[in-house]
Design a protein around this motif. Structure first.
Motif, PDB file in Angstrom:
ATOM      1  N   GLY A   1       0.790  -1.216   0.000  1.00  0.00           N
ATOM      2  CA  GLY A   1       0.000   0.000   0.000  1.00  0.00           C
ATOM      3  C   GLY A   1       0.830   1.277   0.000  1.00  0.00           C
ATOM      4  O   GLY A   1       0.302   2.375  -0.118  1.00  0.00           O
ATOM      5  N   ASP A   2       2.106   1.131   0.099  1.00  0.00           N
ATOM      6  CA  ASP A   2       2.973   2.312   0.196  1.00  0.00           C
ATOM      7  C   ASP A   2       3.480   2.726  -1.192  1.00  0.00           C
ATOM      8  O   ASP A   2       4.543   2.292  -1.625  1.00  0.00           O
ATOM      9  CB  ASP A   2       4.149   1.983   1.128  1.00  0.00           C
ATOM     10  N   VAL A   3       2.708   3.541  -1.878  1.00  0.00           N
ATOM     11  CA  VAL A   3       3.088   3.954  -3.239  1.00  0.00           C
ATOM     12  C   VAL A   3       4.352   4.809  -3.233  1.00  0.00           C
ATOM     13  O   VAL A   3       5.296   4.565  -3.979  1.00  0.00           O
ATOM     14  CB  VAL A   3       1.922   4.709  -3.917  1.00  0.00           C
ATOM     15  N   ALA A   4       4.361   5.797  -2.346  1.00  0.00           N
ATOM     16  CA  ALA A   4       5.526   6.692  -2.297  1.00  0.00           C
ATOM     17  C   ALA A   4       6.783   5.910  -1.965  1.00  0.00           C
ATOM     18  O   ALA A   4       7.846   6.125  -2.553  1.00  0.00           O
ATOM     19  CB  ALA A   4       5.284   7.782  -1.256  1.00  0.00           C
ATOM     20  N   GLY A   5       6.644   4.980  -1.026  1.00  0.00           N
ATOM     21  CA  GLY A   5       7.796   4.165  -0.647  1.00  0.00           C
ATOM     22  C   GLY A   5       8.286   3.337  -1.817  1.00  0.00           C
ATOM     23  O   GLY A   5       9.496   3.186  -2.024  1.00  0.00           O
ATOM     24  N   GLY A   6       7.349   2.804  -2.603  1.00  0.00           N
ATOM     25  CA  GLY A   6       7.722   2.009  -3.771  1.00  0.00           C
ATOM     26  C   GLY A   6       8.503   2.838  -4.772  1.00  0.00           C
ATOM     27  O   GLY A   6       9.536   2.403  -5.297  1.00  0.00           O
ATOM     28  N   ILE A   7       8.014   4.038  -5.034  1.00  0.00           N
ATOM     29  CA  ILE A   7       8.703   4.923  -5.978  1.00  0.00           C
ATOM     30  C   ILE A   7      10.103   5.241  -5.461  1.00  0.00           C
ATOM     31  O   ILE A   7      11.095   5.125  -6.187  1.00  0.00           O
ATOM     32  CB  ILE A   7       7.898   6.229  -6.184  1.00  0.00           C
TER      33      ILE A   7
ATOM     34  N   LEU B   1      15.464 -15.156  -7.763  1.00  0.00           N
ATOM     35  CA  LEU B   1      14.368 -14.797  -6.863  1.00  0.00           C
ATOM     36  C   LEU B   1      12.980 -14.939  -7.484  1.00  0.00           C
ATOM     37  O   LEU B   1      12.004 -15.143  -6.799  1.00  0.00           O
ATOM     38  CB  LEU B   1      14.555 -13.358  -6.366  1.00  0.00           C
ATOM     39  N   TYR B   2      12.896 -14.796  -8.815  1.00  0.00           N
ATOM     40  CA  TYR B   2      11.568 -14.750  -9.438  1.00  0.00           C
ATOM     41  C   TYR B   2      11.489 -15.696 -10.623  1.00  0.00           C
ATOM     42  O   TYR B   2      12.450 -15.824 -11.365  1.00  0.00           O
ATOM     43  CB  TYR B   2      11.263 -13.332  -9.947  1.00  0.00           C
ATOM     44  N   ASP B   3      10.318 -16.344 -10.790  1.00  0.00           N
ATOM     45  CA  ASP B   3      10.151 -17.008 -12.082  1.00  0.00           C
ATOM     46  C   ASP B   3       8.937 -16.472 -12.832  1.00  0.00           C
ATOM     47  O   ASP B   3       8.507 -17.052 -13.805  1.00  0.00           O
ATOM     48  CB  ASP B   3      10.094 -18.547 -11.969  1.00  0.00           C
ATOM     49  N   GLY B   4       8.408 -15.378 -12.377  1.00  0.00           N
ATOM     50  CA  GLY B   4       7.303 -14.767 -13.109  1.00  0.00           C
ATOM     51  C   GLY B   4       6.954 -13.452 -12.456  1.00  0.00           C
ATOM     52  O   GLY B   4       7.639 -13.024 -11.521  1.00  0.00           O
ATOM     53  N   PRO B   5       5.902 -12.800 -12.953  1.00  0.00           N
ATOM     54  CA  PRO B   5       5.495 -11.515 -12.379  1.00  0.00           C
ATOM     55  C   PRO B   5       5.250 -11.636 -10.877  1.00  0.00           C
ATOM     56  O   PRO B   5       4.841 -12.695 -10.399  1.00  0.00           O
ATOM     57  CB  PRO B   5       4.194 -11.196 -13.115  1.00  0.00           C
ATOM     58  N   ALA B   6       5.533 -10.560 -10.181  1.00  0.00           N
ATOM     59  CA  ALA B   6       5.355 -10.565  -8.732  1.00  0.00           C
ATOM     60  C   ALA B   6       4.931  -9.188  -8.250  1.00  0.00           C
ATOM     61  O   ALA B   6       5.088  -8.190  -8.972  1.00  0.00           O
ATOM     62  CB  ALA B   6       6.643 -10.998  -8.050  1.00  0.00           C
ATOM     63  N   GLY B   7       4.399  -9.122  -7.045  1.00  0.00           N
ATOM     64  CA  GLY B   7       3.974  -7.855  -6.470  1.00  0.00           C
ATOM     65  C   GLY B   7       2.688  -7.374  -7.126  1.00  0.00           C
ATOM     66  O   GLY B   7       2.152  -8.003  -8.058  1.00  0.00           O
ATOM     67  N   ARG B   8       2.181  -6.271  -6.620  1.00  0.00           N
ATOM     68  CA  ARG B   8       0.964  -5.702  -7.187  1.00  0.00           C
ATOM     69  C   ARG B   8       0.983  -4.199  -6.964  1.00  0.00           C
ATOM     70  O   ARG B   8       1.364  -3.737  -5.903  1.00  0.00           O
ATOM     71  CB  ARG B   8      -0.255  -6.295  -6.464  1.00  0.00           C
ATOM     72  N   VAL B   9       0.625  -3.444  -7.968  1.00  0.00           N
ATOM     73  CA  VAL B   9       0.550  -2.009  -7.734  1.00  0.00           C
ATOM     74  C   VAL B   9      -0.914  -1.638  -7.586  1.00  0.00           C
ATOM     75  O   VAL B   9      -1.775  -2.201  -8.265  1.00  0.00           O
ATOM     76  CB  VAL B   9       1.204  -1.187  -8.871  1.00  0.00           C
ATOM     77  N   PRO B  10      -1.211  -0.707  -6.674  1.00  0.00           N
ATOM     78  CA  PRO B  10      -2.604  -0.308  -6.465  1.00  0.00           C
ATOM     79  C   PRO B  10      -3.170   0.419  -7.680  1.00  0.00           C
ATOM     80  O   PRO B  10      -2.417   0.944  -8.508  1.00  0.00           O
ATOM     81  CB  PRO B  10      -2.526   0.617  -5.252  1.00  0.00           C
ATOM     82  N   ASP B  11      -4.468   0.445  -7.804  1.00  0.00           N
ATOM     83  CA  ASP B  11      -5.116   1.105  -8.938  1.00  0.00           C
ATOM     84  C   ASP B  11      -4.695   2.560  -9.071  1.00  0.00           C
ATOM     85  O   ASP B  11      -4.534   3.073 -10.177  1.00  0.00           O
ATOM     86  CB  ASP B  11      -6.644   1.024  -8.784  1.00  0.00           C
ATOM     87  N   SER B  12      -4.511   3.189  -7.904  1.00  0.00           N
ATOM     88  CA  SER B  12      -4.157   4.618  -7.959  1.00  0.00           C
ATOM     89  C   SER B  12      -2.870   4.838  -8.757  1.00  0.00           C
ATOM     90  O   SER B  12      -2.723   5.823  -9.480  1.00  0.00           O
ATOM     91  CB  SER B  12      -3.984   5.153  -6.533  1.00  0.00           C
TER      92      SER B  12
END
Lengths: 493, 317
Positions: free
Chosen positions: B92-98, B141-152
């Motif tokens: 839920g932390d958009v700013a943190g993600g950026i 670490l990954y074998d496909g898409p991961a995480g999710r970004v909120p609609d906003s």
């Protein structure tokens, strides 16, 4: 506008007991050097004597291992070229340090662009550059012109403007005339005088005796990293200076010329040849003979060399044994060219001495690798080590490698374009000796040089080029005046 | 010598102008061949959206190339930042993600720059090495898409104001900022100097290493912004989003197509923007004409090489 009082004799610059080693090799030991405001102080010495290192220390490029530098009485330490620049030291390197793709003003203020509210102030930059150009009496180009479009002489003016714009009190000029044409040298003299009037101290590095005596008040001689002498230029003769530099009297600069009995058959004959830059060239080169070619900048000197060598071939006319259409054809016909610019055209700088010496032999699959060592000895390369990278050699040694390169394929005709440009006095004599030796062994030599004493000293006859045509032939030992008269004469109206 | 040197430049077009002329020509061809179909709102928006991510990367690449360097690690960095952003935004932390995505980019750029300048590794090898390191980490670490970004956050990828997508505006801002830096700040002047001739710049008092390092940080930041944009569009992070898009070589191609010399010191952002648009418009034209995708690549290859041939010939004359 002279602001200096000569009686004051303030040492603007004082370098004391400067020492420097590279990888354990001592290049400078305990060198002292002073410079006064409004004075030209010449620094001379053979290549490898330590001049460049000393100047680079002054410019903050290298840090000295020992010793002190004071400017106007206060000691300074330079860790970066910027420090030296701030202290009022500017250096004009032999290879001009300008960016061809940027404008004059951008080059002048490179690294210290004037700011206005945090942003580069282009207008101020161009205004100040124009002002300085005007002060130097330069009107042939402007602050906005691209540097890449300027002549070498104009670019030198840009360098000087750059130096003045930092309010340099000490300007180092490293072989400033090396790439200038004769009439441009006069302009440089003028410029140096103006700088003196402004109270600038000038350190002037040059191989050319005439300039040293024309321009300098003091002269310091370096030899093998040690200061041999500092004298008032007026109190020393050219002979003394040369012997101080090389540590011995050079009894005669030039080897004896060929006698008539040594001149043999015609090895190359050119009849009515021409191309875009040359017209009606008639020329015969004989075995055992050194044919000199004189001419002003732009008269077609280098073009002639390149035409005979097939690099920019003749488009019409007759040539025997053949008129080469390419360099390969010329080499196959036994023609070689020692180019004017050895770094760009003569040598692969990052390759070894041995690889360079074999460049031509490998390209045409002729000559023997086994002979390389022998050839390096013969051209007196010191040390004759085929594994060293060529870029680490001095100018003189590099030129010897170029010579060795051609000797591997034993050409019948060898063309020299400025054979001793940027070569120190000692190596010069060795190269002259070699050229004569090659002629004596039956090679035909065509030697192009803008240094008239060299041309006169070496040539068995001298041809003069003007505006792309051979306009006259002079006998061995003709005077500089006679040559200049032919070379510079106006076309008959 | 009295010949005025300025006049000759005005003759003939500069590379940046050539590329925009070519762009106009292709648009004209599209309009003629495709008629109304080519210049619809839909295609124009499509072109802008498709070029935004490449455009942002290419602007950063322009900086690196102008300084005489190069960055091959932008593609994997895009993947990496898309994942970093999506994983954090999942909480839920958009700013943190950026912030985290940009911070990671800056560090990668810093490492690239330091390896190139201080350890004196050629940019090609240094950034290739960085590519392999990041790829290894991602593959582990990954074998496909991961995480999710909120609609906003997805507004960034899909919204538009009038005919202009938000993503295109972001690209425009990045390009403008970069243009401003190059033409109005000391930093910019020094980028040209270092790319023109490192030794000349150094002897003029420029801190050349610092300039190269800063351009690499900026270049990586641009890649990070592109990674954020793609995460917003995908709704998640993906370990191959950068490499699949070919952002490494394609961004270099766009820069060169825009008239910036691969050796550095000459060119600018304007040309790069033109180069990216030209590639996108060509693409769109090919789609319209339903050209085979292999043939598309052939044409793109020819266009890029032909452009450089034109620039080189222009310089010689």
């Amino acid at each position: 506008m002279s602001t200096i009082d000569v009686s004051l004799e303030v040492a603007v610059l004082s370098m004391r007991r400067i020492g420097k080693s590279f990888l354990g090799v001592r290049v400078l030991s305990d060198v002292d050097l002073d410079a006064q405001a409004g004075e030209v102080h010449a620094v001379v010495g053979e290549n490898g004597a330590g001049k460049s290192t000393l100047m680079k220390i002054l410019a903050g490029v290298h840090a000295p291992d020992s010793g002190t530098i004071s400017i106007a009485g206060s000691p300074v330490t330079f860790r970066h070229p910027l420090d030296a620049q701030r202290a009022g030291v500017a250096i004009i390197y032999q290879e001009l340090t300008l960016l061809p793709e940027r404008s004059v003003a951008e080059n002048v203020f490179l690294g210290r662009e004037p700011l206005r509210r945090g942003l580069v102030d282009r207008a101020a930059m161009e205004r100040e550059t124009s002002r300085l150009l005007l002060e130097l009496g330069e009107s042939s180009f402007g602050a906005r012109d691209l540097v890449g479009r300027l002549s070498v002489a104009q670019q030198q003016v840009v360098e000087i403007v750059k130096a003045l714009s930092v309010d340099a009190r000490i300007i180092v000029m490293d072989e400033p005339t090396a790439s200038l044409a004769e009439h441009e040298v006069e302009l440089l003299y003028d410029l140096v005088r103006r700088l003196r009037e402004r109270g600038v101290a000038i350190l002037y590095i040059s191989h050319r005796m005439r300039e040293i005596f024309d321009l300098s008040q003091q002269v310091t001689v370096l030899k093998d990293g040690v200061r041999v002498a500092t004298r008032a230029t007026a109190e020393v003769t050219q002979g003394e200076l040369v012997s101080l530099m090389v540590g011995r009297e050079l009894s005669h600069y030039y080897p004896p010329r060929a006698g008539p009995e040594e001149t043999g058959e015609v090895l190359l004959s050119i009849r009515g040849c021409g191309n875009a830059k040359l017209r009606d060239i008639d020329l015969e080169l004989r075995a055992g003979e050194i044919t000199g070619v004189a001419g002003l900048q732009g008269s077609g000197r280098t073009e002639l060399a390149k035409a005979v060598f097939g690099a920019e071939p003749f488009t019409h006319g007759e040539m025997t044994p053949l008129r080469p259409r390419s360099v390969r054809e010329a080499i196959a016909a036994g023609i070689g060219l020692v180019t004017e610019d050895r770094k760009a055209e003569g040598l692969a700088l990052r390759q070894s001495v041995g690889d360079n010496a074999l460049l031509v032999a490998r390209a045409v699959r002729r000559g023997a690798a086994a002979r390389v060592r022998e050839l390096l000895d013969r051209v007196r390369l010191a040390p004759p080590d085929p594994d060293r990278e060529v870029r680490y050699l001095s100018g003189g040694n590099q030129q010897k490698v170029v010579l060795a390169k051609w000797m591997t394929v034993s050409p019948k005709v060898l063309i020299f374009d400025e054979p001793t440009r940027g070569v120190d006095v000692g190596a010069k004599a060795a190269i002259h000796e070699l050229v004569r030796e090659l002629a004596r062994e039956g090679m035909a030599v065509l030697m192009i040089s803008s240094e008239l004493p060299e041309l006169i000293g070496m040539s068995d006859r001298i041809l003069v080029l003007r505006e792309g045509r051979l306009v006259g032939e002079l006998p061995a030992g003709s005077s500089e005046e006679a040559i200049m008269h032919l070379a510079a004469a106006e076309e008959a109206a | 010598m009295s010949e005025k040197v300025g006049g000759r430049l005005s003759l003939g077009f500069r590379p940046a102008q050539v590329v925009f002329l070519a762009l106009l020509a292709v648009v004209a061809i599209g309009a003629i061949v495709g008629g109304g179909e080519f210049l619809t709102l839909e295609t124009v928006v499509g072109i802008q959206q498709r070029s935004a991510a490449l455009g942002i990367v290419a602007v950063g690449q322009t900086l690196a190339i102008l300084a005489g360097s190069l960055d091959l690690s932008v593609a994997v960095l895009i993947s990496l930042t898309s994942l970093v952003a999506a994983e954090i935004m999942q909480t839920g932390d958009v700013a943190g993600g950026i912030a985290a995505a940009l911070a990671v980019s800056a560090v990668v750029g810093l490492v690239n720059g330091v390896v190139i300048t201080k350890l004196k590794v050629h940019a090609f090898i240094a950034t290739l090495g960085m590519t392999l390191v990041i790829k290894g980490v991602l593959d582990h670490l990954y074998d496909g898409p991961a995480g999710r970004v909120p609609d906003s956050f997805q507004h960034l990828g899909y919204d538009r104001i009038g005919p202009i997508p938000v993503s295109a505006m972001l690209w425009a801002c990045v390009a403008l900022a970069c243009w401003f830096v190059l033409t109005r700040t000391r930093m910019g002047y020094q980028v040209y100097a270092v790319g023109g001739d490192v030794e000349v710049a150094r002897l003029s008092g420029v801190r050349t290493d610092r300039v190269v390092i800063v351009t690499h940080v900026l270049c990586s930041l641009c890649a990070g912004i592109a990674g954020l944009l793609l995460a917003s569009r995908l709704g998640a992070g993906a370990p191959t989003v950068g490499t699949d898009g070919g952002y490494d070589l394609e961004s270099i191609a766009a820069v060169v197509l825009g008239g910036t010399a691969l050796a550095g010191g000459k060119g600018g952002v304007g040309g790069t923007v033109g180069g990216v648009l030209l590639l996108a418009v060509l693409d769109s034209l090919f789609n319209l004409l339903e050209v085979d995708s292999f043939f598309k690549d052939v044409v793109r290859g020819v266009v890029i090489v032909a452009a450089v041939v034109i620039y080189v010939r222009r310089r010689k004359s």
